[in-house]
Design a protein around this motif. Structure first.
Motif, PDB file in Angstrom:
ATOM      1  N   ARG A  67       0.998  -1.308   0.049  1.00 54.11           N
ATOM      2  CA  ARG A  67       0.140  -0.029  -0.070  1.00 54.11           C
ATOM      3  C   ARG A  67       0.912   1.245   0.137  1.00 54.11           C
ATOM      4  N   ALA A  68       1.861   1.084   0.684  1.00 56.37           N
ATOM      5  CA  ALA A  68       2.922   2.212   1.192  1.00 56.37           C
ATOM      6  C   ALA A  68       3.490   2.555  -0.383  1.00 56.37           C
ATOM      7  N   MET A  69       4.282   1.350  -1.005  1.00 58.04           N
ATOM      8  CA  MET A  69       4.813   1.463  -2.115  1.00 58.04           C
ATOM      9  C   MET A  69       3.784   2.002  -3.378  1.00 58.04           C
ATOM     10  N   TRP A  70       2.580   1.673  -3.351  1.00 57.11           N
ATOM     11  CA  TRP A  70       1.597   2.261  -4.293  1.00 57.11           C
ATOM     12  C   TRP A  70       1.447   3.601  -4.149  1.00 57.11           C
ATOM     13  N   HIS A  71       1.018   4.110  -2.873  1.00 62.54           N
ATOM     14  CA  HIS A  71       0.880   5.322  -2.548  1.00 62.54           C
ATOM     15  C   HIS A  71       1.912   6.303  -2.981  1.00 62.54           C
ATOM     16  N   HIS A  72       3.085   6.041  -2.477  1.00 62.41           N
ATOM     17  CA  HIS A  72       4.205   6.735  -2.737  1.00 62.41           C
ATOM     18  C   HIS A  72       4.919   6.582  -4.043  1.00 62.41           C
ATOM     19  N   HIS A  73       4.636   5.744  -4.657  1.00 58.59           N
ATOM     20  CA  HIS A  73       5.410   5.294  -6.060  1.00 58.59           C
ATOM     21  C   HIS A  73       6.681   4.731  -5.821  1.00 58.59           C
ATOM     22  N   TRP A  74       6.889   3.842  -4.639  1.00 61.58           N
ATOM     23  CA  TRP A  74       8.372   3.355  -4.545  1.00 61.58           C
ATOM     24  C   TRP A  74       8.292   2.025  -5.389  1.00 61.58           C
ATOM     25  N   GLN A  75       9.710   2.025  -5.517  1.00 60.70           N
ATOM     26  CA  GLN A  75      10.120   0.602  -6.170  1.00 60.70           C
ATOM     27  C   GLN A  75      11.075  -0.196  -5.143  1.00 60.70           C
ATOM     28  N   ALA A  76      10.846  -1.445  -5.063  1.00 59.39           N
ATOM     29  CA  ALA A  76      11.905  -2.256  -4.162  1.00 59.39           C
ATOM     30  C   ALA A  76      12.971  -2.844  -5.145  1.00 59.39           C
ATOM     31  N   VAL A  77      14.207  -2.255  -4.679  1.00 57.60           N
ATOM     32  CA  VAL A  77      15.487  -2.875  -5.532  1.00 57.60           C
ATOM     33  C   VAL A  77      16.279  -3.658  -4.745  1.00 57.60           C
ATOM     34  N   ILE A  78      17.103  -4.626  -5.143  1.00 57.78           N
ATOM     35  CA  ILE A  78      18.066  -5.290  -4.631  1.00 57.78           C
ATOM     36  C   ILE A  78      19.558  -4.619  -4.804  1.00 57.78           C
ATOM     37  N   ALA A  79      20.328  -4.433  -3.977  1.00 62.49           N
ATOM     38  CA  ALA A  79      21.615  -3.708  -4.140  1.00 62.49           C
ATOM     39  C   ALA A  79      22.639  -4.692  -3.904  1.00 62.49           C
ATOM     40  N   GLY A  80      22.418  -5.848  -3.184  1.00 65.41           N
ATOM     41  CA  GLY A  80      23.533  -6.945  -2.834  1.00 65.41           C
ATOM     42  C   GLY A  80      22.681  -7.896  -2.182  1.00 65.41           C
ATOM     43  N   CYS A  81      23.591  -8.990  -2.431  1.00 64.66           N
ATOM     44  CA  CYS A  81      23.049 -10.496  -1.972  1.00 64.66           C
ATOM     45  C   CYS A  81      24.401 -11.341  -1.457  1.00 64.66           C
ATOM     46  N   ILE A  82      24.337 -12.129  -0.378  1.00 63.00           N
ATOM     47  CA  ILE A  82      25.290 -13.070  -0.105  1.00 63.00           C
ATOM     48  C   ILE A  82      24.592 -14.354   0.193  1.00 63.00           C
ATOM     49  N   VAL A  83      24.928 -15.344  -0.777  1.00 61.88           N
ATOM     50  CA  VAL A  83      24.317 -16.831  -0.651  1.00 61.88           C
ATOM     51  C   VAL A  83      25.239 -17.690  -0.349  1.00 61.88           C
ATOM     52  N   ARG A  84      24.757 -18.523   0.598  1.00 61.15           N
ATOM     53  CA  ARG A  84      25.371 -19.655   1.055  1.00 61.15           C
ATOM     54  C   ARG A  84      24.699 -21.079   0.445  1.00 61.15           C
ATOM     55  N   TYR A  85      25.151 -21.764  -0.350  1.00 55.89           N
ATOM     56  CA  TYR A  85      24.547 -23.126  -0.780  1.00 55.89           C
ATOM     57  C   TYR A  85      25.134 -24.234   0.056  1.00 55.89           C
ATOM     58  N   ARG A  86      24.226 -25.009   0.976  1.00 54.93           N
ATOM     59  CA  ARG A  86      24.789 -25.990   1.719  1.00 54.93           C
ATOM     60  C   ARG A  86      24.495 -27.262   1.400  1.00 54.93           C
TER      61      ARG A  86
END
Length: 182
Positions: A67-86
């Motif tokens: 709702r806040a994203m829609w109201h404020h026209h925000w976009q979610a973006v990913i800037a970094g990721c650490i992954v560990r495959y076990r």
């Protein structure tokens, strides 16, 4: 195609599932399908990341953040990721994806994802992301405020600061990494 179907199914089911608080856990169950597999006949590394996208969408929908994203026209973006495959996940194996916001700093928010088959952890990831508005990055505290949540973050794990510091060196242009000429 599987990622889109999983995303659509999760989005359609979200209104019928319990609402989550900002720091609540999303739990989604899936099976490893044939098109999730790589040439080693276990789940492809990229498919784990696609599942994590589904987990974040579930969080956004069930916390009401959409709702806040829609109201404020925000976009979610990913800037970094650490992954560990076990551990590998095999064809048709049942798995559970657990996603949760663990906190934020002055610039980024951090989401943990865990994918397990029963009690066996197969993959764990930490995502660093932000919301972008018309005037640039939205402070994570503003995001929490938009949900009516206290803008106080839980304490982040100590290694997050080390990740931020390592990331500063990671973006150095290649010319600066070459040895100086004598």
């Amino acid at each position: 195609m599987t990622a889109a179907v999983r995303m659509l199914g999760t989005a359609l089911a979200a209104p019928f599932r319990p609402r989550l608080g900002l720091l609540g856990e999303s739990r989604l169950a899936f099976h490893v399908l044939p098109n999730d597999l790589d040439y080693n006949v276990h789940m492809n590394n990229a498919r784990y990341l696609a599942l994590m996208d589904v987990g974040r969408v579930d969080l956004i929908l069930r916390t009401g953040l959409w709702r806040a994203m829609w109201h404020h026209h925000w976009q979610a973006v990913i800037a970094g990721c650490i992954v560990r495959y076990r551990r590998p996940l095999r064809p048709f194996q049942r798995m559970e994806l657990v996603s949760r916001l663990i906190g934020w700093d002055e610039r980024w928010f951090y989401i943990e994802h865990r994918i397990a088959a029963g009690a066996v952890l197969a993959c764990q990831s930490m995502i660093r992301g932000a919301f972008l508005g018309s005037e640039g990055m939205v402070a994570p505290a503003e995001m929490a405020d938009a949900l009516g949540e206290a803008a106080v973050t839980p304490q982040l794990p100590g290694w997050i600061a080390a990740w931020r510091e390592a990331d500063r060196g990671f973006g150095v242009p290649a010319r600066q990494l070459e040895p100086e000429e004598a």
